[in-house]
Scaffold this active site. Structure first.
Site, mmCIF file in Angstrom:
data_model
loop_
_atom_site.group_PDB
_atom_site.id
_atom_site.type_symbol
_atom_site.label_atom_id
_atom_site.label_comp_id
_atom_site.label_asym_id
_atom_site.label_seq_id
_atom_site.Cartn_x
_atom_site.Cartn_y
_atom_site.Cartn_z
ATOM 1 N N PRO A 13 0.784 -1.237 0.000
ATOM 2 C CG PRO A 13 -0.069 -1.038 2.151
ATOM 3 C CD PRO A 13 0.758 -1.936 1.293
ATOM 4 C CG ASP A 36 -0.780 1.022 -11.611
ATOM 5 O OD1 ASP A 36 -0.578 1.030 -10.392
ATOM 6 O OD2 ASP A 36 -1.227 0.048 -12.251
ATOM 7 C CE LYS A 58 -7.296 7.787 -13.059
ATOM 8 N NZ LYS A 58 -8.645 7.764 -12.523
ATOM 9 N N GLY A 89 -0.143 -1.469 -7.052
ATOM 10 C CA GLY A 89 -0.381 -1.160 -5.642
ATOM 11 C C GLY A 89 -1.051 -2.337 -4.942
ATOM 12 N N GLY A 90 -0.726 -2.550 -3.675
ATOM 13 C CA GLY A 90 -1.376 -3.603 -2.883
ATOM 14 C C GLY A 90 -1.056 -4.974 -3.422
ATOM 15 C CG ASP A 91 -2.667 -9.505 -3.943
ATOM 16 O OD1 ASP A 91 -1.774 -10.251 -3.513
ATOM 17 O OD2 ASP A 91 -3.452 -9.834 -4.862
ATOM 18 C CB THR A 119 -4.531 -6.434 -0.091
ATOM 19 O OG1 THR A 119 -5.582 -5.569 -0.528
ATOM 20 C CG2 THR A 119 -5.005 -7.173 1.150
ATOM 21 C CG MET A 172 -11.205 1.483 -6.236
ATOM 22 S SD MET A 172 -11.309 0.587 -7.787
ATOM 23 C CE MET A 172 -11.560 -1.081 -7.217
HETATM 24 N N1 SAH Z 1 -4.776 -3.966 -5.530
HETATM 25 C C1 SAH Z 1 -4.972 -2.957 -4.543
HETATM 26 C C2 SAH Z 1 -6.331 -2.311 -4.653
HETATM 27 C C3 SAH Z 1 -6.575 -1.612 -5.960
HETATM 28 S S1 SAH Z 1 -8.088 -0.775 -6.009
HETATM 29 C C4 SAH Z 1 -4.733 -3.523 -3.154
HETATM 30 O O1 SAH Z 1 -4.664 -4.746 -2.996
HETATM 31 O O2 SAH Z 1 -4.568 -2.738 -2.232
HETATM 32 C C5 SAH Z 1 -7.617 0.839 -5.533
HETATM 33 C C6 SAH Z 1 -8.125 1.161 -4.148
HETATM 34 O O3 SAH Z 1 -7.295 0.580 -3.161
HETATM 35 C C7 SAH Z 1 -8.142 2.624 -3.812
HETATM 36 O O4 SAH Z 1 -9.237 3.290 -4.372
HETATM 37 C C8 SAH Z 1 -8.231 2.560 -2.304
HETATM 38 O O5 SAH Z 1 -9.535 2.225 -1.900
HETATM 39 C C9 SAH Z 1 -7.346 1.381 -2.002
HETATM 40 N N2 SAH Z 1 -5.972 1.775 -1.653
HETATM 41 C C10 SAH Z 1 -4.841 1.384 -2.254
HETATM 42 N N3 SAH Z 1 -3.765 1.903 -1.619
HETATM 43 C C11 SAH Z 1 -4.239 2.626 -0.595
HETATM 44 C C12 SAH Z 1 -3.633 3.390 0.440
HETATM 45 N N4 SAH Z 1 -2.312 3.525 0.551
HETATM 46 N N5 SAH Z 1 -4.441 4.004 1.347
HETATM 47 C C13 SAH Z 1 -5.769 3.890 1.266
HETATM 48 N N6 SAH Z 1 -6.385 3.193 0.303
HETATM 49 C C14 SAH Z 1 -5.631 2.546 -0.603
#
Ligand code: SAH
Length: 498
Positions: A13, A36, A58, A89-91, A119, A172
């Site tokens: 994250p 991204d 973006k 980002g995340g997973d 995630t 989101m």
């Molecule tokens: N694959 C990602 C999620 C992608 S969808 C995961 O596993 O984390 C994108 C959404 O993830 C964002 O709109 C928000 O809701 C959340 N998100 C991702 N990084 C974040 C962060 N650092 N802080 C808060 N929300 C986050």
């Protein structure tokens, strides 16, 4: 191998400490990295400057690269035989369209691997002190997207969600926050159910708003919470009061750029991170031993000529002993010498690389006080050797010259500007400089630093930073400890003013 390979990896994250070991290794070794918007700046700062980067996210005013195009980029780069890292980002498989991206690779027989990531759905609440499960409160947690596909504005099925009796985590969801809270209440959830929204979790910009389900939208609006944010609904949110931790760290909210050479950055960076700062690693100089160095070789054949050796930097100590060892000698040839070091970090390097304790270290860790101290200690007949950088200043020399002390200035390493990929910085970011040369290296690549805050190890470095219109915060003593102390004071004061 004709075809390369693609690694589809989660970057977590934002906090680079939440990268997996595998993802970090690939960041260091990939030929090209496709990333991204949600990949944290601190993670991006780990990409070596020679690695090709493709930003498909973006940025304000620009549209993101369409999904099909991203898949085509991955395919094309792999077909060139490259080691391609797709960082998300995340997973990558949690609302990350990871599956869509590899379909095309699979149909073209391009080898790939998936590296799961931490995630945001679980980590962001954790950084706000909200465990997504707790035995007293729930037996499940659910990750829900508030947006499905582009153009599909249908909302989640609140009737079903309200009946689950588990923690609900919406991704989101910033623009749909009001609809989500209202929808859940209409479906039968209690208006006083604890809920939270956490913005930019795990980064220096992390903020959280915790409130009852019916008031959360208003409270979030008051605080102008914006994307990316995670929404959590459930009794676990009531634990935040007791368990919040990330925002309580002394340097939370502080983003700092570390410009030291790569091999010396880790001690400062690690300590800043432990204190809660977000660290961007942008080494702006590199130090390399001068090779070949005939003057050095000749000098070490005649070490008996000197009674004192003074080291003015850890790099000088390291590279002096390295050169000595390469020439087949060891510290026994220094058994008759007195050794001086400018400060504790240099003394530590003398011990680490040369196995020697220092005989003298000045009270203030500056070139001038070292020069003064030496000129009081050396006998008129003594000769001094100064193994230093090729661009060292004359601060240490002035007192020696005044006293007529005979010295040899011996360049053992050269300092070069290190190219780096300039990140987008904000006026709140702080730049840490540990020497005047790091200032010059940094401004050689970054434009528009005027008015930014420079955290400087000493007055000489601060002078250089002021020449480029930085505001300066200067360490009391020229040590990393003292720099960190000065930073904590500055950051706390700045927080109070806001
Ligand atoms: N694959 C990602 C999620 C992608 S969808 C995961 O596993 O984390 C994108 C959404 O993830 C964002 O709109 C928000 O809701 C959340 N998100 C991702 N990084 C974040 C962060 N650092 N802080 C808060 N929300 C986050």
């Amino acid at each position: 191998m004709k075809n390369g390979k693609v690694w589809l990896a989660g970057a977590g994250p934002g906090d680079p400490g939440l990268l997996t070991v595998k993802a970090k290794r690939l960041i260091e070794t990939a030929d090209v990295i496709v990333y991204d918007r949600l990949v944290g700046d601190a993670v991006l700062s780990l990409i070596p400057c020679g690695t090709e980067r493709i930003d498909v996210g973006k940025t304000s005013g620009h549209h993101p690269v369409p999904q099909e195009e991203i898949s085509r980029i991955l395919l094309k780069e792999a077909q060139k035989g490259k080691k391609v890292l797709r960082l998300k980002g995340g997973d990558p498989f949690v609302f990350g369209r990871g599956g869509e991206e590899i379909e095309l690779l699979s149909s073209h027989q391009i080898p790939y691997e998936i590296i799961p990531g931490i995630t945001s759905a679980v980590a962001v609440p954790a950084y706000a002190g909200i465990p997504v499960t707790h035995r007293d409160f729930c037996s499940s947690f659910h990750i829900i997207t508030a947006h499905r596909k582009r153009g599909d504005h249908s909302l989640p099925d609140f009737d079903t969600l309200a009946k689950l009796d588990g923690t609900l985590i919406f991704l989101m969801g910033v623009s749909a926050l009001e609809d989500i809270c209202k929808g859940l209440i209409l479906a039968g959830m209690k208006a006083e159910t604890p809920a939270a929204i956490i913005e930019s979790g795990t980064t220096s910009r992390q903020r959280r708003v915790v409130a009852a389900l019916d008031t959360l939208p208003e409270r979030a609006k008051e605080k102008s919470v914006s994307s990316p944010a995670v929404i959590v609904v459930g009794r676990v949110c009531s634990l935040e009061n007791q368990l919040a931790w990330a925002e309580h760290r002394p340097l939370h909210g502080c983003r700092i750029v570390v410009t030291r050479p790569k091999n010396r950055a880790s001690s400062l960076a690690e300590r800043l991170e432990i204190l809660g700062a977000e660290v961007l690693l942008l080494p702006s100089i590199q130090t390399k031993s001068i090779s070949p160095n005939p003057v050095f070789l000749e000098t070490i054949q005649n070490l008996d000529h000197y009674q004192w050796i003074a080291f003015t930097s850890p790099a000088g100590a390291e590279l002096f002993f390295e050169g000595l060892h390469r020439a087949g000698k060891d510290s026994r040839c220094l058994s008759a010498h007195k050794i001086a070091a400018i400060g504790p970090a240099t003394a530590k390097a003398v011990l680490q690389y040369g196995g020697l304790f220092c005989d003298y270290q000045p009270e203030a860790f500056t070139g001038e006080s070292l020069g003064n101290g030496l000129s009081e200690r050396l006998l008129p007949s003594d000769r001094l050797l100064l193994p230093r950088s090729d661009i060292a200043t004359d601060q240490v020399l002035k007192p020696l010259i005044r006293k007529g002390i005979s010295y040899t200035d011996l360049p053992v390493y050269e300092t070069k500007y290190q190219p780096f990929f300039p990140p987008v910085l904000t006026p709140d970011d702080i730049i840490a400089f540990t020497s005047a040369s790091t200032v010059r290296g940094f401004v050689s690549r970054m434009k528009g630093c005027e008015g930014m805050t420079a955290l400087c190890i000493g007055e000489q470095t601060a002078e250089e930073a002021k020449r480029f219109q930085f505001e300066t915060v200067v360490a009391k003593q020229a040590t990393i400890d003292s720099m960190i102390e000065a930073l904590i004071c500055y950051h706390q004061e700045r927080k109070k003013k806001r």
